[in-house]
Scaffold this active site. Sequence first.
Site, PDB file in Angstrom:
ATOM      1  CE  LYS A   1      -4.014   1.906   0.294  1.00 54.61           C
ATOM      2  NZ  LYS A   1      -3.750   2.371  -0.791  1.00 54.61           N
TER       3      LYS A   1
ATOM      4  CE  LYS B   1       4.677   7.261   5.018  1.00 56.14           C
ATOM      5  NZ  LYS B   1       4.208   8.442   4.481  1.00 56.14           N
TER       6      LYS B   1
ATOM      7  CE  LYS C   1       4.983   7.383  -2.057  1.00 53.86           C
ATOM      8  NZ  LYS C   1       4.144   7.620  -0.688  1.00 53.86           N
TER       9      LYS C   1
ATOM     10  N   GLY D   1      -3.020   8.198  -3.842  1.00 54.89           N
ATOM     11  CA  GLY D   1      -2.617   9.748  -4.590  1.00 54.89           C
ATOM     12  C   GLY D   1      -0.779   9.750  -3.751  1.00 54.89           C
ATOM     13  CG  ASP D   2       3.670  11.458  -2.919  1.00 57.72           C
ATOM     14  OD1 ASP D   2       3.979  10.980  -1.786  1.00 57.72           O
ATOM     15  OD2 ASP D   2       4.196  11.715  -3.753  1.00 57.72           O
TER      16      ASP D   2
ATOM     17  CB  THR E   1      -1.888  13.555   4.218  1.00 60.49           C
ATOM     18  OG1 THR E   1      -2.270  12.661   3.900  1.00 60.49           O
ATOM     19  CG2 THR E   1      -0.382  13.823   4.795  1.00 60.49           C
TER      20      THR E   1
ATOM     21  CG  ASN F   1      -4.325  16.396  -0.297  1.00 55.81           C
ATOM     22  OD1 ASN F   1      -3.548  15.438   0.009  1.00 55.81           O
ATOM     23  ND2 ASN F   1      -5.192  16.180  -0.527  1.00 55.81           N
TER      24      ASN F   1
ATOM     25  CB  SER G   1      -4.833   4.866   2.071  1.00 54.35           C
ATOM     26  OG  SER G   1      -5.459   6.076   1.475  1.00 54.35           O
TER      27      SER G   1
HETATM   28  P1  NDP Z   1       0.533  17.990  -4.742  1.00 54.75           P
HETATM   29  O1  NDP Z   1       1.006  16.948  -5.573  1.00 54.75           O
HETATM   30  O2  NDP Z   1      -0.522  17.726  -4.265  1.00 54.75           O
HETATM   31  O3  NDP Z   1       1.575  19.061  -3.855  1.00 54.75           O
HETATM   32  C1  NDP Z   1       2.662  19.251  -4.250  1.00 54.75           C
HETATM   33  C2  NDP Z   1       2.602  20.910  -3.724  1.00 54.75           C
HETATM   34  O4  NDP Z   1       4.831  20.259  -3.493  1.00 54.75           O
HETATM   35  C3  NDP Z   1       3.475  21.743  -4.898  1.00 54.75           C
HETATM   36  O5  NDP Z   1       2.747  22.833  -4.106  1.00 54.75           O
HETATM   37  C4  NDP Z   1       4.402  21.847  -5.647  1.00 54.75           C
HETATM   38  O6  NDP Z   1       5.140  22.424  -5.892  1.00 54.75           O
HETATM   39  C5  NDP Z   1       5.382  21.285  -4.681  1.00 54.75           C
HETATM   40  N1  NDP Z   1       6.493  20.784  -4.623  1.00 54.75           N
HETATM   41  C6  NDP Z   1       6.800  18.873  -5.586  1.00 54.75           C
HETATM   42  N2  NDP Z   1       8.243  19.461  -5.526  1.00 54.75           N
HETATM   43  C7  NDP Z   1       8.558  19.905  -5.566  1.00 54.75           C
HETATM   44  C8  NDP Z   1       9.820  20.204  -5.728  1.00 54.75           C
HETATM   45  N3  NDP Z   1      10.501  18.881  -6.353  1.00 54.75           N
HETATM   46  N4  NDP Z   1      10.348  21.716  -5.080  1.00 54.75           N
HETATM   47  C9  NDP Z   1       9.739  22.688  -4.569  1.00 54.75           C
HETATM   48  N5  NDP Z   1       8.071  22.052  -4.615  1.00 54.75           N
HETATM   49  C10 NDP Z   1       7.607  21.289  -5.030  1.00 54.75           C
HETATM   50  O7  NDP Z   1       1.373  16.890  -4.241  1.00 54.75           O
HETATM   51  P2  NDP Z   1       0.997  16.217  -2.073  1.00 54.75           P
HETATM   52  O8  NDP Z   1       0.436  17.360  -1.865  1.00 54.75           O
HETATM   53  O9  NDP Z   1      -0.061  14.862  -2.055  1.00 54.75           O
HETATM   54  O10 NDP Z   1       2.407  15.558  -1.223  1.00 54.75           O
HETATM   55  C11 NDP Z   1       3.213  16.210  -0.575  1.00 54.75           C
HETATM   56  C12 NDP Z   1       3.945  15.493   0.116  1.00 54.75           C
HETATM   57  O11 NDP Z   1       3.239  15.137   1.117  1.00 54.75           O
HETATM   58  C13 NDP Z   1       4.590  14.965  -0.579  1.00 54.75           C
HETATM   59  O12 NDP Z   1       6.098  14.537   0.373  1.00 54.75           O
HETATM   60  C14 NDP Z   1       4.187  13.499  -0.037  1.00 54.75           C
HETATM   61  O13 NDP Z   1       4.949  12.695  -0.060  1.00 54.75           O
HETATM   62  C15 NDP Z   1       3.578  13.730   1.399  1.00 54.75           C
HETATM   63  N6  NDP Z   1       2.589  12.702   1.397  1.00 54.75           N
HETATM   64  C16 NDP Z   1       1.026  13.260   0.449  1.00 54.75           C
HETATM   65  C17 NDP Z   1       0.635  12.079   1.111  1.00 54.75           C
HETATM   66  C18 NDP Z   1      -0.512  11.819   0.494  1.00 54.75           C
HETATM   67  O14 NDP Z   1      -2.234  11.730   1.087  1.00 54.75           O
HETATM   68  N7  NDP Z   1      -0.801  12.527  -0.515  1.00 54.75           N
HETATM   69  C19 NDP Z   1       0.574  11.076   2.564  1.00 54.75           C
HETATM   70  C20 NDP Z   1       1.919  11.191   2.776  1.00 54.75           C
HETATM   71  C21 NDP Z   1       2.700  11.914   2.389  1.00 54.75           C
HETATM   72  P3  NDP Z   1       4.818  23.099  -7.462  1.00 54.75           P
HETATM   73  O15 NDP Z   1       3.136  22.923  -7.779  1.00 54.75           O
HETATM   74  O16 NDP Z   1       5.454  24.214  -8.270  1.00 54.75           O
HETATM   75  O17 NDP Z   1       5.287  21.584  -7.989  1.00 54.75           O
HETATM   76  O1  2IT Z   2       3.389   8.609   1.441  1.00 53.27           O
HETATM   77  C1  2IT Z   2       1.948   8.162   1.308  1.00 53.27           C
HETATM   78  O2  2IT Z   2       1.434   7.595   2.868  1.00 53.27           O
HETATM   79  C2  2IT Z   2       1.243   9.353   0.374  1.00 53.27           C
HETATM   80  N1  2IT Z   2       1.393   8.817  -0.355  1.00 53.27           N
HETATM   81  C3  2IT Z   2      -0.412   7.923   1.194  1.00 53.27           C
HETATM   82  C4  2IT Z   2      -0.597   6.596   0.579  1.00 53.27           C
HETATM   83  C5  2IT Z   2      -1.758   6.046   0.627  1.00 53.27           C
HETATM   84  O3  2IT Z   2      -1.643   4.866  -0.042  1.00 53.27           O
HETATM   85  O4  2IT Z   2      -2.808   6.360   0.886  1.00 53.27           O
END
Ligand code: NDP
Ligand code: 2IT
Length: 449
Positions: free
Chosen positions: A94, A118, A130, A169-170, A214, A245, A381
Amino acid sequence: MAIAMEEKIEAIYQQVKARNPGEDEFHQAVKEVLESLGPVLVKFPEFAEQKIIERICEPERQIMFRVPWQDDRGEVHINRGFRVQFNSAIGPYKGGLRFHPSVYLGIIKFLGFEQTFKNALTGMPIGGGKGGSDFDPKGKSNNEIMRFCQSYMTELYRHLGEYTDCPAGDIGVGGREIGYLFGQYKRITNRYESGVLTGKGIGWGGSLVRTEATGYGAVYFVREMLKVRKQSLEGKTCVVSGSGNVAIYTIEKLQQLGAKVIACSDSNGVIIHEKGIDLQMLKKLKEVERRRLADYATYHKDARYIAEGNIWEIPCQVAMPSATQNELNGKDAKMLVKNGCIAVGEGANMPTTPEGVHVFLHAKIAYGPGKAANAGGVATSALEMQQNASRDSWSFEYTEQKLDQIMTGIHQATYETAEEFGAPDNYVIGANVAGFIKVAQAMVPMGLI
Ligand code: NDP
Ligand code: 2IT
């Protein structure tokens, strides 16, 4: 005994580095976990005898594939798809899918490795995996995104299943992409297998609160860390990096709990709004119109946009890195501490460099590492899968209450584990050790797998 163990673990780390050349982020994630494990091997000698660390550092399966697709002008593009099925000791693989041009095997492996621990911390029956692609969704039309997702799933579907591997998603993958991916999976397999993907829409098997989970969860974790220190989020000045997100719903929950969020960012720059970020405007810009953060300043004349700015230079009491890996380095960490920061909660995965982590631990501020603090997304999830399995759908309030309980439980488990292993208040040790023990204790009785 302990020193011999440290040497043994260092030898394992050197082996992991040598056999996975060039995968810097994977090396970094492995090193951080292995550095916590010396006392665990002393307490559980069977883990060393059974070579559990060596096995956990080797993914069970790694899939790489070609993803050809056509843009709106008819031009053909070739991207690379990945899915790393890291560990299925406690449940089906997952973990999310990341679409970003920086994606390569080393990023997916670091994320899959972190995900394994995690997911164990959530207490839910989910293994670690992943995936993703070096596809860049920026500037693509809906039709291009759909064609890419369909091509990606046309290969990936054969490796998935609700009892096998369940993506979500991520970065670069949200509700829209999950829709296209689910549609193609259903079409190819002729099965309405809801649990195979999470983050689905509410009308077709999705769970309320998954979108918020998250960010909300990361704020609950910070709330718990502050509670131990007899503090609260009420009235605190916060900065949240990113504007995707995780960042958006981190800001939402911080505001609900009475904190003031004065800055957020994207990969181009930083918005500072001393009056407090206008969340409705941010949601409209990012979620509905899919525009750049710079445009926020055109609607709010009292907000400042700093192109290429460094968000960690802004004085705050609480910092929540919610964008990407290694976005906060040693220098940034020193600046935050100097400016009075008392708590850091990681919404992103591995956002702080090892030097930065060292600064936070040394300064003894409340530091919640990603694999504990951002576990609310994957935990919800798992709640979505639970609802799918029972063909049920829970209310927002009930689901959010479950998320809160899970995050409070993760805080308590990591806090107590840190104390038990001689590192009070060190949530890095607490999360690594508690997550590792859970997975290892499932692997031992299953024999040589
Ligand atoms: P989104 O795609 O929704 O948003 C990503 C954000 O981070 C955007 O503002 C983006 O800016 C910025 N970003 C991405 N890459 C870079 C980079 N290389 N340098 C600077 N800014 C960057 O993703 P999420 O919000 O879902 O994910 C954000 C983080 O949270 C990640 O590390 C992800 O692994 C982690 N995460 C997400 C989960 C989820 O459920 N979605 C769960 C747990 C962790 P720009 O638009 O300019 O690219
Ligand atoms: O980093 C993370 O924990 C995620 N992107 C969410 C993974 C999930 O299966 O909901």
